[in-house]
Design an enzyme around this catalytic site. Sequence first.
Site, PDB file in Angstrom:
ATOM      1  N   LYS A 191      22.666  56.024 -43.785  1.00  0.00           N
ATOM      2  CA  LYS A 191      23.289  54.531 -43.748  1.00  0.00           C
ATOM      3  C   LYS A 191      23.372  53.771 -44.972  1.00  0.00           C
ATOM      4  O   LYS A 191      22.541  53.689 -45.416  1.00  0.00           O
ATOM      5  CB  LYS A 191      22.221  53.976 -42.825  1.00  0.00           C
ATOM      6  N   GLU A 266      12.024  54.640 -53.539  1.00  0.00           N
ATOM      7  CA  GLU A 266      12.689  54.172 -54.907  1.00  0.00           C
ATOM      8  C   GLU A 266      12.674  52.718 -54.772  1.00  0.00           C
ATOM      9  O   GLU A 266      13.710  52.251 -54.295  1.00  0.00           O
ATOM     10  CB  GLU A 266      13.984  54.952 -55.090  1.00  0.00           C
ATOM     11  N   CYS A 300      17.629  48.132 -60.500  1.00  0.00           N
ATOM     12  CA  CYS A 300      16.042  48.229 -60.513  1.00  0.00           C
ATOM     13  C   CYS A 300      15.587  48.738 -61.915  1.00  0.00           C
ATOM     14  O   CYS A 300      14.287  48.467 -62.288  1.00  0.00           O
ATOM     15  CB  CYS A 300      15.820  49.397 -59.462  1.00  0.00           C
ATOM     16  N   GLU A 401      10.370  40.530 -58.938  1.00  0.00           N
ATOM     17  CA  GLU A 401      11.845  41.193 -59.043  1.00  0.00           C
ATOM     18  C   GLU A 401      12.899  40.041 -58.798  1.00  0.00           C
ATOM     19  O   GLU A 401      12.900  39.740 -57.614  1.00  0.00           O
ATOM     20  CB  GLU A 401      12.166  42.392 -58.597  1.00  0.00           C
TER      21      GLU A 401
HETATM   22  C1  UN1 Z   1      18.928  51.647 -59.734  1.00  0.00           C
HETATM   23  O1  UN1 Z   1      19.113  50.525 -60.191  1.00  0.00           O
HETATM   24  O2  UN1 Z   1      18.666  51.428 -58.696  1.00  0.00           O
HETATM   25  O3  UN1 Z   1      19.245  54.238 -65.022  1.00  0.00           O
HETATM   26  C2  UN1 Z   1      19.522  52.910 -60.244  1.00  0.00           C
HETATM   27  C3  UN1 Z   1      20.283  53.317 -64.581  1.00  0.00           C
HETATM   28  C4  UN1 Z   1      21.231  53.858 -63.588  1.00  0.00           C
HETATM   29  C5  UN1 Z   1      20.486  54.082 -62.051  1.00  0.00           C
HETATM   30  C6  UN1 Z   1      19.992  52.623 -61.943  1.00  0.00           C
HETATM   31  N1  UN1 Z   1      21.590  55.238 -63.991  1.00  0.00           N
HETATM   32  O4  UN1 Z   1      20.251  52.372 -64.777  1.00  0.00           O
END
Ligand code: UN1
Length: 512
Positions: A191, A266, A300, A401
């Site tokens: 999804k 994650e 993230c 965040e």
């Molecule tokens: C994310 O922000 O969920 O390391 C992943 C990085 C990318 C992936 C980010 N390759 O910034």
Amino acid sequence: MATDTLTRSTIEGDASRPNVYRNFIDGEWVESASGETFENRNPADTRDVVGIFQKSVKADVDAAVDAAKRAFVKWRLVPAPRRAEIIYLAAEMLAERKEEFARDMTREMGKVLKETRGDVQEAVDTAYYMAGEGRRLFGPTTPSELPNKFAMAVRTPVGVCGMITPWNFPMAIPSWKLLPALVCGNTCVIKPAQDTPLSTYNLVRVLTDAGVPKGVVNIVSGFGPQAGAPMLEHPDVRAISFTGSSTVGRTIGTAAAKSFKHCSLELGGKNPMIVLNDANLELALEGALWGAFGTTGQRCTATSRIIVEKGVYHHFVDRLVERARKLRVGNGLDETTDMGPAVNERQLKTDLDYIEIGRSEGARLMCGGHRLDKGDLHHGYFLEPTVFSDVDPKMRIAQEEIFGPVVSVIPCENFEDAIVIANNIEYGLSSAIYTRDVNKAFAAMRDLYAGITYINAPTIGAEVHLPFGGVKATGNGHREGGIGAIDFYSEWKSVYVDYSDRLQRAQIDRPE
Ligand code: UN1
């Protein structure tokens, strides 16, 4: 081509008749049982409808899981190197269509073309890596404690895997989940985030064209409570992989635990970059701009706290502000744009709310802070790159965040103080330090409590063959990327072959 022309022609082409995308279940493109759809609009120009997607419900998820369960019977028996060949072919096809898929992604998500090209490339990289795994999937063989007995452990697939993916890496993150799952012999129901379903369609279409059989990968589009939650409850789903906020992750982890599903979470980050007095300041500055404002701060792994030693603090802040002001904000389809819009109105509001919170907490707003809505920008969710200085590590803008182009600069006394500030946080995904002192660099590698540490590079930009994930509220101990993903999408089975032709009792029949 000027952005204007590009945007306008896209609007004209699509506004009259936007593409309608159906769910993909058992190899067929089907409408949702709900009979309802939703629009996917371009966050840089909301007049542009990228596509119409199905608003899926439990009945759709049930049909998709059922298809995946039936497909699993055969797919698990396809030799892994053969499964991998299909993934290899998909890598080649993705690479060929990189530009087209990058443009689709910029339209649905907003980030600039050079970044969406990178996002597609991340899927290509993952595909090549996972294709290689088809001829490895190593397990240990080991001596038995008994004579004439053989011992080994083999990887077996988990079964039907449910995947709920975010909008910030609309193709890369689905690829991190789908490709290792497939090479291990699992079947999947995915999804995608409601803001960016098209990139998942593009990825799954390529997989299908490359030869993934019907039912092995299924897409149900829609919203979390209606289209995601039923996967968590479904008894035939054996693994759940989710990337998104820590708040949603907590709910998902709790739901998955009830039926003992494998669950990989994650989640959020509040990633620090430490800049010491001896750092190459120009390099640190480049890194800070890229880490904080790349992807409009919507990673993230984004650099959201810059912890600067007092000797270079004022100089660094001045230069950062000067450079942040010069960033060109606009439509990501324009090659000259540095930073695209927020993904949607709600995210823009969150960003603006946090800017208000920062102000009221007493942080110094050095630049940015406002929505940009003049001229063409009026139709999108644009925000100025925002820098707060003199931020106290306890402030909410330094702890929570934000997921937007808002960075907090925090002064610190020395290296030890910087490490304390960096670690004193709920999250632990990425971290960075700029220094020329090799001793401090190594101490930071050891002491920064996070899943990723960069030396003299910003917090973003992880490569796909290394473990990706973090500590504390960033996850539940699993890793994506590389072998960590293979570990998640396989179950160990230990196999003992006793060729002694007599009963040998482990731990009891010890040879004299
Ligand atoms: C994310 O922000 O969920 O390391 C992943 C990085 C990318 C992936 C980010 N390759 O910034």
